[in-house]
Motif scaffolding. Sequence first.
Motif, PDB file in Angstrom:
ATOM      1  N   TRP B 114       0.846  -1.195   0.000  1.00  0.00           N
ATOM      2  CA  TRP B 114       0.000   0.000   0.000  1.00  0.00           C
ATOM      3  C   TRP B 114       0.879   1.242   0.000  1.00  0.00           C
ATOM      4  O   TRP B 114       0.602   2.252  -0.647  1.00  0.00           O
ATOM      5  CB  TRP B 114      -0.886  -0.039   1.240  1.00  0.00           C
ATOM      6  N   GLY B 115       1.975   1.145   0.778  1.00  0.00           N
ATOM      7  CA  GLY B 115       2.857   2.293   0.936  1.00  0.00           C
ATOM      8  C   GLY B 115       3.520   2.722  -0.350  1.00  0.00           C
ATOM      9  O   GLY B 115       3.715   3.910  -0.593  1.00  0.00           O
ATOM     10  N   LYS B 116       3.866   1.758  -1.184  1.00  0.00           N
ATOM     11  CA  LYS B 116       4.609   2.078  -2.400  1.00  0.00           C
ATOM     12  C   LYS B 116       3.854   3.085  -3.291  1.00  0.00           C
ATOM     13  O   LYS B 116       4.406   4.137  -3.613  1.00  0.00           O
ATOM     14  CB  LYS B 116       4.935   0.786  -3.147  1.00  0.00           C
ATOM     15  N   PRO B 117       2.612   2.814  -3.677  1.00  0.00           N
ATOM     16  CA  PRO B 117       1.917   3.819  -4.496  1.00  0.00           C
ATOM     17  C   PRO B 117       1.551   5.078  -3.713  1.00  0.00           C
ATOM     18  O   PRO B 117       1.477   6.158  -4.291  1.00  0.00           O
ATOM     19  CB  PRO B 117       0.651   3.089  -4.973  1.00  0.00           C
ATOM     20  N   MET B 118       1.325   4.949  -2.407  1.00  0.00           N
ATOM     21  CA  MET B 118       0.881   6.105  -1.629  1.00  0.00           C
ATOM     22  C   MET B 118       2.015   7.062  -1.325  1.00  0.00           C
ATOM     23  O   MET B 118       1.913   8.263  -1.516  1.00  0.00           O
ATOM     24  CB  MET B 118       0.265   5.644  -0.301  1.00  0.00           C
ATOM     25  N   TRP B 119       3.130   6.545  -0.774  1.00  0.00           N
ATOM     26  CA  TRP B 119       4.211   7.419  -0.317  1.00  0.00           C
ATOM     27  C   TRP B 119       5.473   7.235  -1.142  1.00  0.00           C
ATOM     28  O   TRP B 119       6.486   7.850  -0.872  1.00  0.00           O
ATOM     29  CB  TRP B 119       4.551   7.135   1.145  1.00  0.00           C
ATOM     30  N   GLY B 120       5.435   6.307  -2.102  1.00  0.00           N
ATOM     31  CA  GLY B 120       6.597   6.107  -2.941  1.00  0.00           C
ATOM     32  C   GLY B 120       7.698   5.275  -2.311  1.00  0.00           C
ATOM     33  O   GLY B 120       8.754   5.120  -2.883  1.00  0.00           O
ATOM     34  N   THR B 121       7.468   4.749  -1.100  1.00  0.00           N
ATOM     35  CA  THR B 121       8.470   3.836  -0.538  1.00  0.00           C
ATOM     36  C   THR B 121       7.752   2.597  -0.001  1.00  0.00           C
ATOM     37  O   THR B 121       6.575   2.630   0.351  1.00  0.00           O
ATOM     38  CB  THR B 121       9.249   4.452   0.640  1.00  0.00           C
ATOM     39  N   TRP B 122       8.508   1.512   0.081  1.00  0.00           N
ATOM     40  CA  TRP B 122       7.920   0.276   0.603  1.00  0.00           C
ATOM     41  C   TRP B 122       7.744   0.339   2.112  1.00  0.00           C
ATOM     42  O   TRP B 122       6.915  -0.330   2.668  1.00  0.00           O
ATOM     43  CB  TRP B 122       8.815  -0.918   0.272  1.00  0.00           C
ATOM     44  N   TRP B 123       8.606   1.107   2.726  1.00  0.00           N
ATOM     45  CA  TRP B 123       8.603   1.079   4.191  1.00  0.00           C
ATOM     46  C   TRP B 123       8.757   2.473   4.745  1.00  0.00           C
ATOM     47  O   TRP B 123       9.596   3.240   4.266  1.00  0.00           O
ATOM     48  CB  TRP B 123       9.755   0.196   4.706  1.00  0.00           C
ATOM     49  N   VAL B 124       7.920   2.844   5.689  1.00  0.00           N
ATOM     50  CA  VAL B 124       8.165   4.073   6.434  1.00  0.00           C
ATOM     51  C   VAL B 124       8.210   3.696   7.906  1.00  0.00           C
ATOM     52  O   VAL B 124       7.538   2.749   8.329  1.00  0.00           O
ATOM     53  CB  VAL B 124       7.060   5.131   6.224  1.00  0.00           C
ATOM     54  N   TRP B 125       8.997   4.437   8.671  1.00  0.00           N
ATOM     55  CA  TRP B 125       9.086   4.121  10.101  1.00  0.00           C
ATOM     56  C   TRP B 125       7.947   4.801  10.833  1.00  0.00           C
ATOM     57  O   TRP B 125       8.149   5.623  11.712  1.00  0.00           O
ATOM     58  CB  TRP B 125      10.448   4.522  10.655  1.00  0.00           C
ATOM     59  N   ASP B 126       6.756   4.428  10.449  1.00  0.00           N
ATOM     60  CA  ASP B 126       5.558   4.942  11.087  1.00  0.00           C
ATOM     61  C   ASP B 126       5.333   4.173  12.385  1.00  0.00           C
ATOM     62  O   ASP B 126       5.711   3.013  12.498  1.00  0.00           O
ATOM     63  CB  ASP B 126       4.392   4.740  10.116  1.00  0.00           C
ATOM     64  N   LYS B 178       5.489   5.382  19.644  1.00  0.00           N
ATOM     65  CA  LYS B 178       4.723   6.548  19.258  1.00  0.00           C
ATOM     66  C   LYS B 178       5.446   7.834  19.628  1.00  0.00           C
ATOM     67  O   LYS B 178       5.555   8.764  18.837  1.00  0.00           O
ATOM     68  CB  LYS B 178       3.358   6.513  19.953  1.00  0.00           C
ATOM     69  N   TRP B 179       5.958   7.848  20.829  1.00  0.00           N
ATOM     70  CA  TRP B 179       6.728   8.989  21.321  1.00  0.00           C
ATOM     71  C   TRP B 179       7.932   9.224  20.406  1.00  0.00           C
ATOM     72  O   TRP B 179       8.208  10.332  19.968  1.00  0.00           O
ATOM     73  CB  TRP B 179       7.188   8.699  22.750  1.00  0.00           C
ATOM     74  N   TRP B 180       8.647   8.133  20.142  1.00  0.00           N
ATOM     75  CA  TRP B 180       9.820   8.185  19.278  1.00  0.00           C
ATOM     76  C   TRP B 180       9.441   8.748  17.920  1.00  0.00           C
ATOM     77  O   TRP B 180      10.149   9.560  17.342  1.00  0.00           O
ATOM     78  CB  TRP B 180      10.378   6.770  19.168  1.00  0.00           C
ATOM     79  N   ASN B 181       8.282   8.332  17.429  1.00  0.00           N
ATOM     80  CA  ASN B 181       7.825   8.739  16.118  1.00  0.00           C
ATOM     81  C   ASN B 181       7.505  10.226  16.063  1.00  0.00           C
ATOM     82  O   ASN B 181       7.840  10.922  15.109  1.00  0.00           O
ATOM     83  CB  ASN B 181       6.603   7.903  15.756  1.00  0.00           C
ATOM     84  N   THR B 182       6.869  10.740  17.121  1.00  0.00           N
ATOM     85  CA  THR B 182       6.537  12.162  17.112  1.00  0.00           C
ATOM     86  C   THR B 182       7.802  13.003  17.254  1.00  0.00           C
ATOM     87  O   THR B 182       7.863  14.118  16.754  1.00  0.00           O
ATOM     88  CB  THR B 182       5.576  12.519  18.263  1.00  0.00           C
ATOM     89  N   LEU B 183       8.804  12.455  17.914  1.00  0.00           N
ATOM     90  CA  LEU B 183      10.064  13.164  18.070  1.00  0.00           C
ATOM     91  C   LEU B 183      10.780  13.317  16.742  1.00  0.00           C
ATOM     92  O   LEU B 183      11.507  14.259  16.504  1.00  0.00           O
ATOM     93  CB  LEU B 183      10.946  12.390  19.063  1.00  0.00           C
ATOM     94  N   HIS B 184      10.582  12.339  15.862  1.00  0.00           N
ATOM     95  CA  HIS B 184      11.255  12.345  14.560  1.00  0.00           C
ATOM     96  C   HIS B 184      10.251  12.633  13.453  1.00  0.00           C
ATOM     97  O   HIS B 184      10.136  11.879  12.500  1.00  0.00           O
ATOM     98  CB  HIS B 184      11.954  11.006  14.313  1.00  0.00           C
TER      99      HIS B 184
END
Lengths: 219, 246, 206
Positions: B114-126, B178-184
């Motif tokens: 799903w990520g590939k067409p949406m964000w252009g990458t296979w993986w995001v550190w979401d 989640k905390w880590w994610n909002t920090l970055h």
Amino acid sequence: MFLWIIQRDLLLAMRRRADVLTTLFFFIIVVSLFPLGVGPEMNMLRTMAPGVVWVAALLASMLSLGRMFSSDHADGTLEQMLLSPQSLSLLVLGKALAHWLVTGVPLVLMAPVLGIQYDLSTDALLVLTASLLLGTPVLSLIGAIGAALTLGLRGGGVLVSLLVLPLYIPVLIFGAGAVEASAAGLGAGAHMSLLGAFLLASLVLAPWTAAVSLRISME
Amino acid sequence: MAINWFKYSSPASFYSLAGKMIPFFSVAAAVLFVVGLYIGFFVAPTDFQQGEAYRIIFIHVPAAWLSMFLYVIMAMWSGIGLAFNTRLSSMVATAIAPTGAMFTFLALWTGALWGKPMWGTWWVWDARLTSELILLFLYIGFMSLQAAIDDPRRADKAGAMIALVGVVNVPIIYFSVKWWNTLHQGASVSLTQSPKMASTMLTGMLIMSLACWMYAIAVILIRTRAIILERERHTVWVGQLQEATQ
Amino acid sequence: MSTLQGNKLTCVRGDRKLFSDVNFSLETGGLMQVQGRNGSGKTSLLRMLCGLATPAHGDIRWDGVEIRSLGGSYHGAMTYLGHLSGVKDDLTAIENLRISSALAGVEIDERKAHEALQHMGLGGRELLPAKVLSQGQRRRVTLARLLVCQTVLWILDEPLTALDTTAVKLIQDLMERHLEHGGMIVMTTHQEIEITAVATQRLQLA
């Protein structure tokens, strides 16, 4: 009793100094390898430093987990511990504390020196050391559970990493995060309090859990 | 001998009960999958932002739900097995793990697709994707620990311990990530802003979730039956069972 | 007066049933010798008696109470010496004895540990690391714990292996004295040993 266990484990570690030094040198080598892998660009190294030091600390602490119970298991001392009229949780707490004194404390002391390799500022070095001081006991305590569960299993060393490393993640996030937050001028207070909370929670829960796990493994 | 009979009666009766339930859940799963996929592919409208690619949520979202639910259920059965020393509950926990891991993997895989067409990458550190990955590690830890132990009684109890430790840690891990994610912030793309969903989309997704549930239950029952047979192969009732089927 | 009772004990190892329906009752001053060929479950039975293993069926009672529910207070009344010596290679004989006694809840000073080791015929070797001791000498270090821990029930798994005749005599005397003073012993041994006791029973495992 509790003191006896710590004293004994420290005595044993003193008689086998090589083991302690191996863990420490492992830590130093891992941290020193990163610049060789990613290049000596100082700005990048500075941002990477907390994460690198913390991951290396996780690995070093985890590698030495095998020794926490296995030698006592092999020579029968662990049976005697289970049969002790004292509470097993207290004994496990003593062993985890001894493990931390032997493996965790040298890492904490070595961290500032390694931080200098990465050109960290004095403030960042202080925060890094403080976060390791709060975080590494948690690693020993959680690790005790993994070590107890994998006692005497074939491939126990690799298995323990599968069990324990995912549980180390919060400590890693907040330990490394503390340094980054202070570097960004946000202050590391929140991170430190959370690390402290993890430490308290694992002090209360981990020895008991590890004691139950030991009984399961010894049956 | 009365005690003996009593102890073995529960896996034995579960065995036959599960045998009767499996066809029902399998058929339900098949029917629901067909209906759900039909709605997903043909009835639900094309999303005006995401085009056709969004249709992967019809499998992605149910898989993610199930991966988390199943872990909690697994830990619950493990805990019951540990507390009351009921072997059947531990067997069910063991049977859940591979299905849970499969759904976790499916959620990650479809997430990447799903990520590939949406964000252009296979993986995001979401935060969600990362937590899902860690959940997969927890499942793998549980399964490898049980696989490494030869004595089934110790395997049950040790697995239960790690499942319970895991379930206590899951919220902490999720919160940390989640905390880590909002920090970055810079590195992440938020998944949370879901497009407003047409009601047919929602129906399709619910039906697909139901289908996944039915499938999971059927597979877990089948696996539990296999584990029962393996563990109880020396008991009288299993012996009679084989005579009857031969 | 203390009693140790086993009711209908069954031990299952993997798929095999090692023994089933084992019953016994041991009272103050009593000695029970557990016999059977290799693999008949002697060690498993002893491990059950000290609470390290749980029987598949049946229960073990100390003074009429299930040992599981007694926990620490039962362990305080009992000493178990298993196959494994529990002796650390890197520690001296005296450190080994002091630490193992402390683990068992009895803290002893240097002098007392000295005496016990001397009694076991290890005089002059107290300060050597255990790795230079012979098998028999390590065994003696382990057995020295019986001298310092004042427990009622001794559970001994092959206590005489690797011991020479003088040491066997020593242990024999030690056990007789323990039984005279109201102790109880459960033991396994392949050697013939004559111990006078108020009541000696043999438990044969098939």
